[in-house]
Write a protein that holds these residues in place. Structure first.
Motif, mmCIF file in Angstrom:
data_model
loop_
_atom_site.group_PDB
_atom_site.id
_atom_site.type_symbol
_atom_site.label_atom_id
_atom_site.label_comp_id
_atom_site.label_asym_id
_atom_site.label_seq_id
_atom_site.Cartn_x
_atom_site.Cartn_y
_atom_site.Cartn_z
ATOM 1 N N TRP A 19 6.404 65.696 -47.282
ATOM 2 C CA TRP A 19 6.754 64.437 -47.917
ATOM 3 C C TRP A 19 6.777 63.297 -46.914
ATOM 4 N N ALA A 20 7.273 63.557 -45.710
ATOM 5 C CA ALA A 20 7.316 62.520 -44.682
ATOM 6 C C ALA A 20 5.915 62.016 -44.362
ATOM 7 N N SER A 21 4.994 62.939 -44.179
ATOM 8 C CA SER A 21 3.613 62.571 -43.870
ATOM 9 C C SER A 21 2.980 61.783 -45.022
ATOM 10 N N ALA A 22 3.226 62.235 -46.251
ATOM 11 C CA ALA A 22 2.651 61.569 -47.414
ATOM 12 C C ALA A 22 3.230 60.162 -47.604
ATOM 13 N N LEU A 23 4.529 60.014 -47.386
ATOM 14 C CA LEU A 23 5.163 58.712 -47.571
ATOM 15 C C LEU A 23 4.702 57.707 -46.516
ATOM 16 N N VAL A 24 4.454 58.180 -45.308
ATOM 17 C CA VAL A 24 3.921 57.289 -44.269
ATOM 18 C C VAL A 24 2.549 56.769 -44.684
ATOM 19 N N LYS A 25 1.693 57.648 -45.177
ATOM 20 C CA LYS A 25 0.365 57.219 -45.628
ATOM 21 C C LYS A 25 0.477 56.240 -46.800
ATOM 22 N N LEU A 26 1.384 56.537 -47.718
ATOM 23 C CA LEU A 26 1.574 55.667 -48.876
ATOM 24 C C LEU A 26 2.067 54.290 -48.441
ATOM 25 N N PHE A 27 2.957 54.262 -47.465
ATOM 26 C CA PHE A 27 3.500 52.998 -46.969
ATOM 27 C C PHE A 27 2.443 52.173 -46.235
ATOM 28 N N VAL A 28 1.675 52.835 -45.368
ATOM 29 C CA VAL A 28 0.691 52.118 -44.548
ATOM 30 C C VAL A 28 -0.518 51.681 -45.360
ATOM 31 N N GLY A 35 -5.485 49.353 -44.865
ATOM 32 C CA GLY A 35 -6.792 49.989 -44.790
ATOM 33 C C GLY A 35 -6.926 50.839 -43.535
ATOM 34 N N HIS A 36 -8.108 50.836 -42.940
ATOM 35 C CA HIS A 36 -8.347 51.632 -41.738
ATOM 36 C C HIS A 36 -8.494 50.746 -40.500
ATOM 37 N N ARG A 37 -7.788 49.649 -40.500
ATOM 38 C CA ARG A 37 -7.790 48.763 -39.340
ATOM 39 C C ARG A 37 -6.985 49.386 -38.194
ATOM 40 N N PRO A 38 -7.220 48.939 -36.958
ATOM 41 C CA PRO A 38 -6.512 49.506 -35.802
ATOM 42 C C PRO A 38 -4.996 49.434 -35.926
ATOM 43 N N GLU A 39 -4.476 48.313 -36.483
ATOM 44 C CA GLU A 39 -3.018 48.194 -36.612
ATOM 45 C C GLU A 39 -2.437 49.222 -37.570
ATOM 46 N N ALA A 40 -3.246 49.648 -38.542
ATOM 47 C CA ALA A 40 -2.782 50.682 -39.461
ATOM 48 C C ALA A 40 -2.600 52.004 -38.732
ATOM 49 N N GLU A 41 -3.551 52.349 -37.861
ATOM 50 C CA GLU A 41 -3.460 53.587 -37.101
ATOM 51 C C GLU A 41 -2.292 53.548 -36.117
ATOM 52 N N ILE A 42 -2.092 52.376 -35.487
ATOM 53 C CA ILE A 42 -0.974 52.233 -34.546
ATOM 54 C C ILE A 42 0.356 52.411 -35.264
ATOM 55 N N LYS A 44 0.887 53.993 -38.100
ATOM 56 C CA LYS A 44 1.007 55.368 -38.576
ATOM 57 C C LYS A 44 1.434 56.299 -37.447
ATOM 58 N N ILE A 45 0.872 56.097 -36.254
ATOM 59 C CA ILE A 45 1.239 56.918 -35.099
ATOM 60 C C ILE A 45 2.697 56.668 -34.711
ATOM 61 N N SER A 46 3.109 55.387 -34.729
ATOM 62 C CA SER A 46 4.486 55.047 -34.368
ATOM 63 C C SER A 46 5.483 55.674 -35.329
ATOM 64 N N LEU A 47 5.185 55.596 -36.620
ATOM 65 C CA LEU A 47 6.060 56.212 -37.612
ATOM 66 C C LEU A 47 6.052 57.731 -37.480
ATOM 67 N N GLY A 48 4.887 58.273 -37.091
ATOM 68 C CA GLY A 48 4.795 59.720 -36.886
ATOM 69 C C GLY A 48 5.701 60.186 -35.763
ATOM 70 N N VAL A 49 5.731 59.426 -34.667
ATOM 71 C CA VAL A 49 6.622 59.775 -33.556
ATOM 72 C C VAL A 49 8.076 59.702 -33.998
ATOM 73 N N LEU A 50 8.416 58.688 -34.786
ATOM 74 C CA LEU A 50 9.803 58.532 -35.251
ATOM 75 C C LEU A 50 10.238 59.711 -36.108
ATOM 76 N N TYR A 51 9.392 60.129 -37.066
ATOM 77 C CA TYR A 51 9.855 61.225 -37.903
ATOM 78 C C TYR A 51 9.757 62.577 -37.187
ATOM 79 N N MET A 52 8.964 62.666 -36.127
ATOM 80 C CA MET A 52 9.002 63.873 -35.304
ATOM 81 C C MET A 52 10.344 63.979 -34.575
ATOM 82 N N PHE A 53 10.859 62.845 -34.113
ATOM 83 C CA PHE A 53 12.187 62.830 -33.508
ATOM 84 C C PHE A 53 13.247 63.222 -34.533
#
Length: 213
Positions: A19-28, A35-42, A44-53
């Protein structure tokens, strides 16, 4: 009772992880429409690190609860038979069930999220790529466990950055799934080979003498 609680937490954390992974994609991609712009990837990665913590903290709070079959399986191979059976027959099935329930609910509620990672190369290259990525994750996880950094932040930071880096490297080919496979056992074996001190000839001779007696 403690083992039952651990299995239950494995299932809950696995459900929360998908759910965490899906909600991040839904939010971004859905809410912010980046879209698939560089800021979207940045982002998504930042949020990924946060929910890994966050999930690493939950693992500490639950005294070992995990969403990742790869991690618990690698530790099971390095333990005794009882731990292996408990992991293979209890913890991993609970994680799989939690993940399946989570994915089904996501597809029912948010069908626009998509179908997940897709293989963009032939199956042999895909299997080899996933095997190498899995091997590296096992080496990092067991290395951190052996060194046992005192800092929770540093341990989680190293693990998170390593996993995200490997995910990015494999995402264009396989989606960077890194599920447990035969590479798990190979990773454990290789880690022991390169990190455990080798026995001297004197020690080997004494062991052989004891066995022969």
């Amino acid at each position: 009772m403690a083992r039952f609680g651990l299995v239950l937490w494995d299932s809950i954390l696995s459900f929360m992880w998908v759910w965490a992974s899906a909600l991040v994609k839904l939010f971004v991609y859905g809410y912010l429409e980046l879209g698939h712009r560089p800021e979207a990837e940045i982002l998504k990665i930042s949020l990924g690190v946060l929910y890994m913590f966050f999930f690493a903290w939950l693992g500490e709070v639950t005294r070992g609860g995990s969403y990742n079959p790869l991690t618990v399986l690698s530790y099971a191979f390095s333990g005794n038979l009882d731990r292996f059976l408990f992991t293979a027959l209890g913890r991993i099935p609970a994680q799989v069930i939690g993940s399946i329930v989570g994915v089904r609910l996501i597809k029912a509620i948010f069908p626009e999220i998509g179908q997940g990672p897709r293989l963009s190369v032939d199956i042999h290259r895909g299997a080899l790529t996933e095997g190498l990525l899995t091997f590296m994750v096992v080496m990092v996880s067991m290395g951190l466990k052996k060194k046992d950094p005192k800092s929770f932040f540093m341990k989680t930071w190293i693990s998170s950055i390593a996993k995200i880096t490997l995910h990015i490297l494999g995402s264009d080919l396989t989606g960077g799934i890194m599920n447990p496979a035969s590479a798990t056992l190979l990773g454990v074996w290789a880690f022991r080979l390169f990190t455990e001190p080798r026995k001297s000839k004197v020690q080997q001779g004494e062991e052989y003498k004891v066995k022969s007696e």
